[in-house]
Design an enzyme around this catalytic site. Sequence first.
Site, PDB file in Angstrom:
ATOM      1  N   TYR A   1      21.246 -79.418  25.538  1.00 65.00           N
ATOM      2  CA  TYR A   1      21.266 -79.427  27.010  1.00 65.00           C
ATOM      3  C   TYR A   1      20.432 -80.516  27.686  1.00 65.00           C
ATOM      4  O   TYR A   1      20.634 -80.760  28.884  1.00 65.00           O
ATOM      5  CB  TYR A   1      20.902 -78.046  27.566  1.00 65.00           C
ATOM      6  CG  TYR A   1      19.455 -77.835  27.879  1.00 65.00           C
ATOM      7  CD1 TYR A   1      18.545 -77.603  26.878  1.00 65.00           C
ATOM      8  CD2 TYR A   1      18.989 -77.869  29.200  1.00 65.00           C
ATOM      9  CE1 TYR A   1      17.223 -77.407  27.165  1.00 65.00           C
ATOM     10  CE2 TYR A   1      17.658 -77.671  29.497  1.00 65.00           C
ATOM     11  CZ  TYR A   1      16.772 -77.432  28.475  1.00 65.00           C
ATOM     12  OH  TYR A   1      15.456 -77.243  28.761  1.00 65.00           O
TER      13      TYR A   1
ATOM     14  N   GLN B   1      22.880 -74.257  23.110  1.00 60.11           N
ATOM     15  CA  GLN B   1      22.351 -74.710  24.404  1.00 60.11           C
ATOM     16  C   GLN B   1      21.016 -75.424  24.243  1.00 60.11           C
ATOM     17  O   GLN B   1      20.791 -76.494  24.818  1.00 60.11           O
ATOM     18  CB  GLN B   1      22.189 -73.492  25.322  1.00 60.11           C
ATOM     19  CG  GLN B   1      21.801 -73.825  26.762  1.00 60.11           C
ATOM     20  CD  GLN B   1      21.831 -72.593  27.673  1.00 60.11           C
ATOM     21  OE1 GLN B   1      22.220 -71.498  27.247  1.00 60.11           O
ATOM     22  NE2 GLN B   1      21.429 -72.762  28.920  1.00 60.11           N
TER      23      GLN B   1
ATOM     24  N   LYS C   1      28.466 -73.202  26.712  1.00 60.80           N
ATOM     25  CA  LYS C   1      29.029 -72.358  27.767  1.00 60.80           C
ATOM     26  C   LYS C   1      30.547 -72.446  27.845  1.00 60.80           C
ATOM     27  O   LYS C   1      31.189 -71.507  28.289  1.00 60.80           O
ATOM     28  CB  LYS C   1      28.499 -72.837  29.131  1.00 60.80           C
ATOM     29  CG  LYS C   1      26.994 -72.756  29.299  1.00 60.80           C
ATOM     30  CD  LYS C   1      26.585 -71.395  29.785  1.00 60.80           C
ATOM     31  CE  LYS C   1      25.159 -71.405  30.296  1.00 60.80           C
ATOM     32  NZ  LYS C   1      24.795 -70.082  30.850  1.00 60.80           N
TER      33      LYS C   1
ATOM     34  N   GLU D   1      25.984 -63.297  30.206  1.00 66.59           N
ATOM     35  CA  GLU D   1      25.290 -63.502  31.475  1.00 66.59           C
ATOM     36  C   GLU D   1      26.021 -62.679  32.527  1.00 66.59           C
ATOM     37  O   GLU D   1      27.208 -62.881  32.779  1.00 66.59           O
ATOM     38  CB  GLU D   1      25.221 -64.988  31.866  1.00 66.59           C
ATOM     39  CG  GLU D   1      24.288 -65.767  30.943  1.00 66.59           C
ATOM     40  CD  GLU D   1      23.815 -67.110  31.519  1.00 66.59           C
ATOM     41  OE1 GLU D   1      24.503 -67.661  32.413  1.00 66.59           O
ATOM     42  OE2 GLU D   1      22.752 -67.593  31.074  1.00 66.59           O
TER      43      GLU D   1
ATOM     44  N   HIS E   1      15.762 -64.413  37.284  1.00 67.55           N
ATOM     45  CA  HIS E   1      16.371 -65.046  36.101  1.00 67.55           C
ATOM     46  C   HIS E   1      15.772 -66.433  35.862  1.00 67.55           C
ATOM     47  O   HIS E   1      15.383 -66.771  34.741  1.00 67.55           O
ATOM     48  CB  HIS E   1      17.891 -65.158  36.266  1.00 67.55           C
ATOM     49  CG  HIS E   1      18.553 -65.952  35.182  1.00 67.55           C
ATOM     50  ND1 HIS E   1      18.589 -65.535  33.864  1.00 67.55           N
ATOM     51  CD2 HIS E   1      19.181 -67.151  35.211  1.00 67.55           C
ATOM     52  CE1 HIS E   1      19.224 -66.447  33.138  1.00 67.55           C
ATOM     53  NE2 HIS E   1      19.591 -67.443  33.934  1.00 67.55           N
TER      54      HIS E   1
END
EC number: 3.7.1.2
Lengths: 422, 422
Positions: free
Chosen positions: B239, B235, B248, B194, B128
């Site tokens: 971020y 995001q 999130k 996710e 990932h």
Amino acid sequence: MWLSIDPTSDFSIHNLPFGIFSTSKLPKRVGVALGTWIVDMAKLAELGAFGGLDFEKAVFEKEFLNDFMAAGKTARVGVRQVLQQIFEDPCSPFKALAADFLIPQKDTVLHLPVKVGDYTDFYSSEQHAFNVGAMFRDPQRALLPNWKHLPVAYHGRASSIFVSGTNFHRPKGQTCPDETQPPIFGPTKRLDIELEMATIIGTGNAIGDSISVDTAEDHVFGFVLFNDWSARDIQKWEYVPLGPFLAKNFFSSISPWVVTMEALAPFRVPAPEQNPEVLPYLKERNRLNFDVQLEVYLSPHSSLDVLHSSFDIPNSSFRICRSNFKNMYWTVAQQIAHHTVNGCNLNTGDVLASGTISGKEPDSFGSLLELTWGGKNPLTLPDGSVRKFVEDHDTVIIRGFAQKGEIRVGFGEVKTTILPAK
Amino acid sequence: MWLSIDPTSDFSIHNLPFGIFSTSKLPKRVGVALGTWIVDMAKLAELGAFGGLDFEKAVFEKEFLNDFMAAGKTARVGVRQVLQQIFEDPCSPFKALAADFLIPQKDTVLHLPVKVGDYTDFYSSEQHAFNVGAMFRDPQRALLPNWKHLPVAYHGRASSIFVSGTNFHRPKGQTCPDETQPPIFGPTKRLDIELEMATIIGTGNAIGDSISVDTAEDHVFGFVLFNDWSARDIQKWEYVPLGPFLAKNFFSSISPWVVTMEALAPFRVPAPEQNPEVLPYLKERNRLNFDVQLEVYLSPHSSLDVLHSSFDIPNSSFRICRSNFKNMYWTVAQQIAHHTVNGCNLNTGDVLASGTISGKEPDSFGSLLELTWGGKNPLTLPDGSVRKFVEDHDTVIIRGFAQKGEIRVGFGEVKTTILPAK
């Protein structure tokens, strides 16, 4: 006022901050600071002082302020009015009972005032963001492209927030002083303070709902001083790409008294104009900050008398910073509106810290990282001590107060001593 | 076994996961899933089943598992043994009382099993981290320099963790699709899943103490499935430099049953070798992962029967991912050791999510970001639907189970439907 209060006291009749205290005889409960006294709110409720107010009086017997905070603004405002009436009326029937509900602060222990749900740390002082960006990136592009469009923030650790007077051991962790070599492990060499204020959420919002910027302050119970301890060497190595983690979550310190929105009402000042224009959900009808003077004192290698002194700044402490809560580009209302615009739910007891509050003057920078410019310009203190960062046995004290003519509303202090790494 | 359980059931006698349920007659309380039943633990305690065990039986009458979890490993192991004895002994005196303490799952409502203190999200699957790094930076330098030296993590939002079956509205927020232009505001266009597992902390550590890597698993109560919903466009804009925030914190979904360490004991497998060598505090005597098969199903524009179905994967759902919890470069023990190495205190009920669990095969990637490679390669589902990201009215279901011969230990599912933006 039938109770004598020193005019320099942080805890004037205008203030009436809420906290949690205990004594050798009384378990944890809600108190209000007044001069050198604490009003035992459970006892005063038992005596019938708040009978005219519509909330459950058992909230004053709890170990945290949360249940009282959840009772909302009407309860808080009502309680303040009752207290001011009691102490300002020379014929108050409660005067004769004062010995029952007034306890000398020196006979009490103060505790963490709120059960913290979630803790969010903002990054809302332009000068601080500029300083950090200039140091780590480039003075020409110090602010990142998003900074003036949204109040940047990240989630912090709620479990490691402790009240003033709780000390901690220097944290250990991974650092990588030379990135051509593997990382090393040991106590942080760059332990830093961050001078912040924190908003305590009184009432929240349901998941999926948003709080509008113009009603956001209705959700605020009050404020505390906040020292967001940071390990700069750990931070530098760990923080890409997901932000600070172990560099921050080892300890945060807050002051014991929550100063309410109502107490700070006389100290509202216009917030800086925002350019570029912000998106509509962040646009306020009336942009106001709080004029709260902030000071940081450092007591190098503090002796035992510093550790044991309570509240008064010891002689061996030196002021290393003067700043002001009004140095905020993003207001508290904007922080709350942004935090919830995606439907994120805030709860009673959540803590929203401001981020380091730095002003324009070099002595107003709110961290040693900025005050010593990354350790390049160490501070020399009046006793000859030299500091790049915080050393073992140093005590750091943050104070904050608002003053307007005779009216003084103070936060007291948040004091922490650094113990050597375990 | 005097209770008939389908051999394909996730909730075999080997599993005995703990959760919180209520019925039209019973308030929230602790239950254990067994086949199609729930064992009413408060009732069974009332009947005297746990008399020989040394913990306060009122923990089973609570609205969260926390008090039971805090009772520690001995209590948990003891309770499992008692349950297995009761159901495996054809002459158990409790058999005749079964109608008192066994409740059909279909007659119950399942609730959030734990009161979450703090929630931490790790980033511990190498594939990932590589995929994201390759997409956003450079396949040649996809992993950042710190990634193989420490389990990267950040703090998430505890208040917005909800149990399976709770749906949410598509979040709104700031995005900046063209960075030469000002940002815009609106519903996210890149809503993503996710696929994660989350560790539930049973017993924590005091502030200033650290948990060693070789004792870390003693602090784990068990695990749940975790869907860390993400808004990729929000995001991307927000971020830097402090990590994900509004992208999130609008919603996270967990499965209702906490599968214990003991239930997963038969499914331990060696974890990947680590190269470069890690620092001593992360070095394990015995590096073990959990062989738990994970699947993600997507039901496009789900019809009402999907919304109302419970547990069984509806016919109109299509599997879009198969992965496995064993695909973790950093083990749960390493995550806990790292999290506390600086003295950060973990508490009962803390949630440590794994980060997205992606395997090497393209169909094992645990997010749509990776499965569609940032939307460049949309998925075409068997019914002709095409997906880059999650659309309104889509239902996403994560399932997980471990299987070894006849022994099956499953997690059930976490199912969430996306409602349109408010």
